[in-house]
Scaffold this motif. Structure first.
Motif, PDB file in Angstrom:
ATOM      1  N   ALA A   1       0.852  -1.182   0.000  1.00 45.74           N
ATOM      2  CA  ALA A   1       0.000   0.000   0.000  1.00 45.74           C
ATOM      3  C   ALA A   1       0.888   1.231   0.000  1.00 45.74           C
ATOM      4  O   ALA A   1       2.049   1.178   0.401  1.00 45.74           O
ATOM      5  CB  ALA A   1      -0.911   0.012   1.228  1.00 45.74           C
ATOM      6  N   ALA A   2       0.337   2.346  -0.471  1.00 46.08           N
ATOM      7  CA  ALA A   2       1.054   3.620  -0.452  1.00 46.08           C
ATOM      8  C   ALA A   2       0.090   4.709  -0.009  1.00 46.08           C
ATOM      9  O   ALA A   2      -1.064   4.752  -0.453  1.00 46.08           O
ATOM     10  CB  ALA A   2       1.639   3.937  -1.820  1.00 46.08           C
ATOM     11  N   LEU A   3       0.576   5.591   0.862  1.00 49.88           N
ATOM     12  CA  LEU A   3      -0.215   6.702   1.379  1.00 49.88           C
ATOM     13  C   LEU A   3       0.457   8.013   1.021  1.00 49.88           C
ATOM     14  O   LEU A   3       1.652   8.198   1.277  1.00 49.88           O
ATOM     15  CB  LEU A   3      -0.333   6.608   2.903  1.00 49.88           C
ATOM     16  CG  LEU A   3      -0.989   5.359   3.475  1.00 49.88           C
ATOM     17  CD1 LEU A   3      -0.885   5.369   4.994  1.00 49.88           C
ATOM     18  CD2 LEU A   3      -2.447   5.282   3.032  1.00 49.88           C
ATOM     19  N   SER A   4      -0.305   8.934   0.454  1.00 48.47           N
ATOM     20  CA  SER A   4       0.180  10.270   0.157  1.00 48.47           C
ATOM     21  C   SER A   4      -0.340  11.213   1.241  1.00 48.47           C
ATOM     22  O   SER A   4      -1.549  11.274   1.486  1.00 48.47           O
ATOM     23  CB  SER A   4      -0.326  10.717  -1.219  1.00 48.47           C
ATOM     24  OG  SER A   4       0.038  12.056  -1.461  1.00 48.47           O
ATOM     25  N   ILE A   5       0.560  11.941   1.885  1.00 48.60           N
ATOM     26  CA  ILE A   5       0.159  12.841   2.973  1.00 48.60           C
ATOM     27  C   ILE A   5      -0.419  14.127   2.386  1.00 48.60           C
ATOM     28  O   ILE A   5       0.242  14.836   1.642  1.00 48.60           O
ATOM     29  CB  ILE A   5       1.345  13.145   3.897  1.00 48.60           C
ATOM     30  CG1 ILE A   5       1.832  11.853   4.551  1.00 48.60           C
ATOM     31  CG2 ILE A   5       0.961  14.188   4.948  1.00 48.60           C
ATOM     32  CD1 ILE A   5       3.057  12.012   5.419  1.00 48.60           C
ATOM     33  N   GLU A   6      -1.680  14.409   2.726  1.00 47.64           N
ATOM     34  CA  GLU A   6      -2.365  15.623   2.281  1.00 47.64           C
ATOM     35  C   GLU A   6      -2.143  16.767   3.266  1.00 47.64           C
ATOM     36  O   GLU A   6      -2.015  17.913   2.871  1.00 47.64           O
ATOM     37  CB  GLU A   6      -3.863  15.358   2.120  1.00 47.64           C
ATOM     38  CG  GLU A   6      -4.198  14.237   1.139  1.00 47.64           C
ATOM     39  CD  GLU A   6      -3.818  14.582  -0.286  1.00 47.64           C
ATOM     40  OE1 GLU A   6      -4.059  15.726  -0.706  1.00 47.64           O
ATOM     41  OE2 GLU A   6      -3.274  13.707  -0.974  1.00 47.64           O
TER      42      GLU A   6
ATOM     43  N   SER B   1      -1.077  17.010  13.577  1.00 47.42           N
ATOM     44  CA  SER B   1      -0.285  17.154  14.802  1.00 47.42           C
ATOM     45  C   SER B   1       0.823  16.113  14.834  1.00 47.42           C
ATOM     46  O   SER B   1       0.730  15.063  14.213  1.00 47.42           O
ATOM     47  CB  SER B   1      -1.157  17.006  16.055  1.00 47.42           C
ATOM     48  OG  SER B   1      -1.632  15.690  16.179  1.00 47.42           O
ATOM     49  N   VAL B   2       1.880  16.456  15.570  1.00 47.72           N
ATOM     50  CA  VAL B   2       2.977  15.527  15.851  1.00 47.72           C
ATOM     51  C   VAL B   2       3.257  15.646  17.338  1.00 47.72           C
ATOM     52  O   VAL B   2       3.516  16.737  17.835  1.00 47.72           O
ATOM     53  CB  VAL B   2       4.239  15.859  15.032  1.00 47.72           C
ATOM     54  CG1 VAL B   2       5.384  14.939  15.414  1.00 47.72           C
ATOM     55  CG2 VAL B   2       3.965  15.777  13.534  1.00 47.72           C
ATOM     56  N   THR B   3       3.173  14.515  18.046  1.00 44.11           N
ATOM     57  CA  THR B   3       3.322  14.508  19.488  1.00 44.11           C
ATOM     58  C   THR B   3       4.424  13.535  19.886  1.00 44.11           C
ATOM     59  O   THR B   3       4.416  12.394  19.422  1.00 44.11           O
ATOM     60  CB  THR B   3       2.004  14.054  20.156  1.00 44.11           C
ATOM     61  OG1 THR B   3       0.939  14.855  19.655  1.00 44.11           O
ATOM     62  CG2 THR B   3       2.078  14.170  21.662  1.00 44.11           C
TER      63      THR B   3
ATOM     64  N   ILE C   1      -0.594  12.622  13.465  1.00 43.97           N
ATOM     65  CA  ILE C   1      -1.954  12.482  12.947  1.00 43.97           C
ATOM     66  C   ILE C   1      -2.001  13.244  11.641  1.00 43.97           C
ATOM     67  O   ILE C   1      -1.702  14.443  11.600  1.00 43.97           O
ATOM     68  CB  ILE C   1      -2.993  12.999  13.956  1.00 43.97           C
ATOM     69  CG1 ILE C   1      -2.904  12.173  15.240  1.00 43.97           C
ATOM     70  CG2 ILE C   1      -4.398  12.943  13.352  1.00 43.97           C
ATOM     71  CD1 ILE C   1      -3.794  12.642  16.358  1.00 43.97           C
ATOM     72  N   CYS C   2      -2.338  12.529  10.573  1.00 47.88           N
ATOM     73  CA  CYS C   2      -2.278  13.090   9.218  1.00 47.88           C
ATOM     74  C   CYS C   2      -3.553  12.771   8.442  1.00 47.88           C
ATOM     75  O   CYS C   2      -4.209  11.762   8.695  1.00 47.88           O
ATOM     76  CB  CYS C   2      -1.121  12.485   8.428  1.00 47.88           C
ATOM     77  SG  CYS C   2       0.477  12.537   9.231  1.00 47.88           S
TER      78      CYS C   2
ATOM     79  N   LEU D   1       7.915  13.967   8.758  1.00 49.95           N
ATOM     80  CA  LEU D   1       6.897  13.842   7.709  1.00 49.95           C
ATOM     81  C   LEU D   1       6.470  15.214   7.216  1.00 49.95           C
ATOM     82  O   LEU D   1       6.428  16.178   7.982  1.00 49.95           O
ATOM     83  CB  LEU D   1       5.684  13.078   8.242  1.00 49.95           C
ATOM     84  CG  LEU D   1       5.928  11.626   8.633  1.00 49.95           C
ATOM     85  CD1 LEU D   1       4.690  11.053   9.306  1.00 49.95           C
ATOM     86  CD2 LEU D   1       6.316  10.811   7.419  1.00 49.95           C
ATOM     87  N   ALA D   2       6.136  15.292   5.931  1.00 52.26           N
ATOM     88  CA  ALA D   2       5.728  16.567   5.343  1.00 52.26           C
ATOM     89  C   ALA D   2       4.612  16.331   4.321  1.00 52.26           C
ATOM     90  O   ALA D   2       4.455  15.222   3.798  1.00 52.26           O
ATOM     91  CB  ALA D   2       6.922  17.242   4.655  1.00 52.26           C
TER      92      ALA D   2
END
Length: 104
Positions: free
Chosen positions: A9-14, A18-20, A32-33, A92-93
């Motif tokens: 699977a591949a996920l593209s970050i939109e 948050s980053v905790t 959380i993306c 992550l970006a």
């Protein structure tokens, strides 16, 4: 047999909501993306990596929210809100594409 073929699977970050940092003493961070599944079916527990990164950090998919409901998978072309856990989540970006790591 098809059962022996590892899931991919591949996920593209939109966007990154948050980053905790993880709990005290743990190296993992939690991101959380909002993502779009661009290949395969992303399932809870799958491990993803950023192939373009030199260190290639790995992230575990620990939660998927789709239209306000917790679900166990996200199919191709669908978008959802996910929780990724792993060391380096702060790197992550937007527009990064994460690929599932093969299971050994």
């Amino acid at each position: 047999m098809l059962d022996n073929v590892p899931e991919k699977a591949a996920l593209s970050i939109e966007s990154i909501e948050s980053v905790t940092p993880g709990v005290l003493g743990a190296a993992d961070t939690v991101a959380i993306c909002v993502v779009r599944c661009v290949e395969g079916t992303a399932r809870l527990g799958m491990v993803f990596h950023h192939p373009g990164s030199a260190a290639s950090p790995e992230f575990s998919l620990t939660a998927i929210e789709w239209y306000g409901r917790q679900v166990e998978q996200l199919d191709t072309v669908h978008s959802g809100r996910v929780t990724l856990t792993g060391a380096g989540a702060e790197t992550l970006a937007k527009r990064d594409v994460l690929s599932s790591a093969p299971r050994h």
